[in-house]
Design a protein around this motif. Structure first.
Motif, PDB file in Angstrom:
ATOM      1  N   ARG A 110      37.392  53.487  50.669  1.00 33.45           N
ATOM      2  CA  ARG A 110      37.126  53.315  49.241  1.00 33.45           C
ATOM      3  C   ARG A 110      38.156  52.380  48.596  1.00 33.45           C
ATOM      4  N   GLU A 111      39.439  52.623  48.847  1.00 36.23           N
ATOM      5  CA  GLU A 111      40.485  51.801  48.238  1.00 36.23           C
ATOM      6  C   GLU A 111      40.471  50.365  48.748  1.00 36.23           C
ATOM      7  N   MET A 112      40.293  50.191  50.050  1.00 34.24           N
ATOM      8  CA  MET A 112      40.311  48.833  50.599  1.00 34.24           C
ATOM      9  C   MET A 112      39.107  48.025  50.127  1.00 34.24           C
ATOM     10  N   ARG A 113      37.961  48.660  50.020  1.00 31.91           N
ATOM     11  CA  ARG A 113      36.789  47.947  49.511  1.00 31.91           C
ATOM     12  C   ARG A 113      36.962  47.604  48.039  1.00 31.91           C
ATOM     13  N   ALA A 114      37.553  48.498  47.267  1.00 34.55           N
ATOM     14  CA  ALA A 114      37.805  48.219  45.854  1.00 34.55           C
ATOM     15  C   ALA A 114      38.800  47.070  45.717  1.00 34.55           C
ATOM     16  N   ASN A 115      39.844  47.079  46.547  1.00 31.86           N
ATOM     17  CA  ASN A 115      40.827  45.988  46.517  1.00 31.86           C
ATOM     18  C   ASN A 115      40.186  44.657  46.880  1.00 31.86           C
ATOM     19  N   ARG A 116      39.310  44.695  47.867  1.00 31.75           N
ATOM     20  CA  ARG A 116      38.642  43.460  48.293  1.00 31.75           C
ATOM     21  C   ARG A 116      37.755  42.923  47.182  1.00 31.75           C
ATOM     22  N   GLU A 117      37.026  43.807  46.508  1.00 31.52           N
ATOM     23  CA  GLU A 117      36.165  43.381  45.399  1.00 31.52           C
ATOM     24  C   GLU A 117      36.995  42.830  44.256  1.00 31.52           C
ATOM     25  N   ASN A 118      38.122  43.490  43.943  1.00 36.18           N
ATOM     26  CA  ASN A 118      38.992  43.007  42.875  1.00 36.18           C
ATOM     27  C   ASN A 118      39.599  41.661  43.214  1.00 36.18           C
ATOM     28  N   GLY A 123      39.920  36.161  42.455  1.00 34.04           N
ATOM     29  CA  GLY A 123      40.046  34.893  43.165  1.00 34.04           C
ATOM     30  C   GLY A 123      39.300  33.784  42.450  1.00 34.04           C
ATOM     31  N   VAL A 124      38.095  34.063  41.980  1.00 33.50           N
ATOM     32  CA  VAL A 124      37.326  33.067  41.244  1.00 33.50           C
ATOM     33  C   VAL A 124      37.997  32.781  39.916  1.00 33.50           C
ATOM     34  N   LEU A 125      38.411  33.848  39.221  1.00 32.83           N
ATOM     35  CA  LEU A 125      39.089  33.653  37.939  1.00 32.83           C
ATOM     36  C   LEU A 125      40.402  32.904  38.129  1.00 32.83           C
ATOM     37  N   GLY A 126      41.079  33.214  39.226  1.00 29.98           N
ATOM     38  CA  GLY A 126      42.327  32.516  39.510  1.00 29.98           C
ATOM     39  C   GLY A 126      42.104  31.034  39.739  1.00 29.98           C
ATOM     40  N   LEU A 127      41.027  30.674  40.434  1.00 34.19           N
ATOM     41  CA  LEU A 127      40.710  29.263  40.644  1.00 34.19           C
ATOM     42  C   LEU A 127      40.394  28.570  39.328  1.00 34.19           C
ATOM     43  N   VAL A 128      39.632  29.235  38.482  1.00 32.72           N
ATOM     44  CA  VAL A 128      39.291  28.664  37.166  1.00 32.72           C
ATOM     45  C   VAL A 128      40.556  28.485  36.340  1.00 32.72           C
ATOM     46  N   ALA A 129      41.422  29.506  36.352  1.00 35.42           N
ATOM     47  CA  ALA A 129      42.668  29.421  35.587  1.00 35.42           C
ATOM     48  C   ALA A 129      43.542  28.279  36.093  1.00 35.42           C
ATOM     49  N   ALA A 130      43.627  28.109  37.410  1.00 36.16           N
ATOM     50  CA  ALA A 130      44.426  27.019  37.973  1.00 36.16           C
ATOM     51  C   ALA A 130      43.841  25.674  37.593  1.00 36.16           C
ATOM     52  N   TRP A 131      42.521  25.573  37.606  1.00 37.98           N
ATOM     53  CA  TRP A 131      41.869  24.325  37.239  1.00 37.98           C
ATOM     54  C   TRP A 131      42.127  23.991  35.772  1.00 37.98           C
ATOM     55  N   LEU A 132      41.984  25.002  34.899  1.00 38.71           N
ATOM     56  CA  LEU A 132      42.239  24.776  33.470  1.00 38.71           C
ATOM     57  C   LEU A 132      43.696  24.414  33.233  1.00 38.71           C
ATOM     58  N   HIS A 133      44.603  25.081  33.951  1.00 38.91           N
ATOM     59  CA  HIS A 133      46.027  24.790  33.807  1.00 38.91           C
ATOM     60  C   HIS A 133      46.313  23.338  34.181  1.00 38.91           C
TER      61      HIS A 133
END
Length: 148
Positions: A110-118, A123-133
């Motif tokens: 349960r925890e590892m799957r939740a971590n993977r989903e998070n 990861g996508v938001l991080g890429l968008v944030a890096a691109w905007l930065h």
């Protein structure tokens, strides 16, 4: 031309390979020792020196690593995973897994799957944030040169 033979595989490594190839039902210590022409005592000492753990400890660690992988990558029931990695009893598997990993198999899954989903969503938001930065920081640096 060279008459060299392939390098010799150390007995402790050969035993590790034998264990890994039949993890669901590993050979006995006596059988393993016989395969590498040693006594069980000699093999136990050599294996521990080479791998820095006992043969039963090595088997347990490999089983738990395989079980952890199966918990993440499959939807098999925990009892099925327990049998697949060589445990006769679900209770023994859960106790061993909890001792080795620090969590019950169901909590681990349960925890590892939740971590993977998070991490996937961040990861996508991080890429968008890096691109905007990268897009806006150079503009603000250039504007600062002209402004002040």
């Amino acid at each position: 031309m060279s008459n060299r033979q392939p390098p010799h595989v150390p007995p402790a490594q050969r035993v590790a390979e034998l264990i890994e190839s039949s993890l669901e039902n590993p050979p006995s210590l006596k059988s393993l020792a016989s395969d590498v022409s040693m006594t069980p005592f000699q093999l136990s000492r050599l294996f521990r020196r080479y791998h820095r753990e006992t043969i039963p400890g090595y088997i347990r660690r490999l089983r738990m690593a395989r079980a952890a992988s199966m918990l993440l990558k499959s939807n098999m029931m925990i009892g099925q995973i327990s049998s697949a990695v060589g445990y006769q009893s679900l209770g023994a598997f859960v106790r061993g897994f909890t001792r080795e990993i620090g969590k019950t198999p169901s909590l681990y899954r349960r925890e590892m799957r939740a971590n993977r989903e998070n991490s996937n969503s961040s990861g996508v938001l991080g890429l968008v944030a890096a691109w905007l930065h990268e897009l806006f920081v150079p503009l603000s640096d250039a504007a600062a040169k002209f402004c002040c």
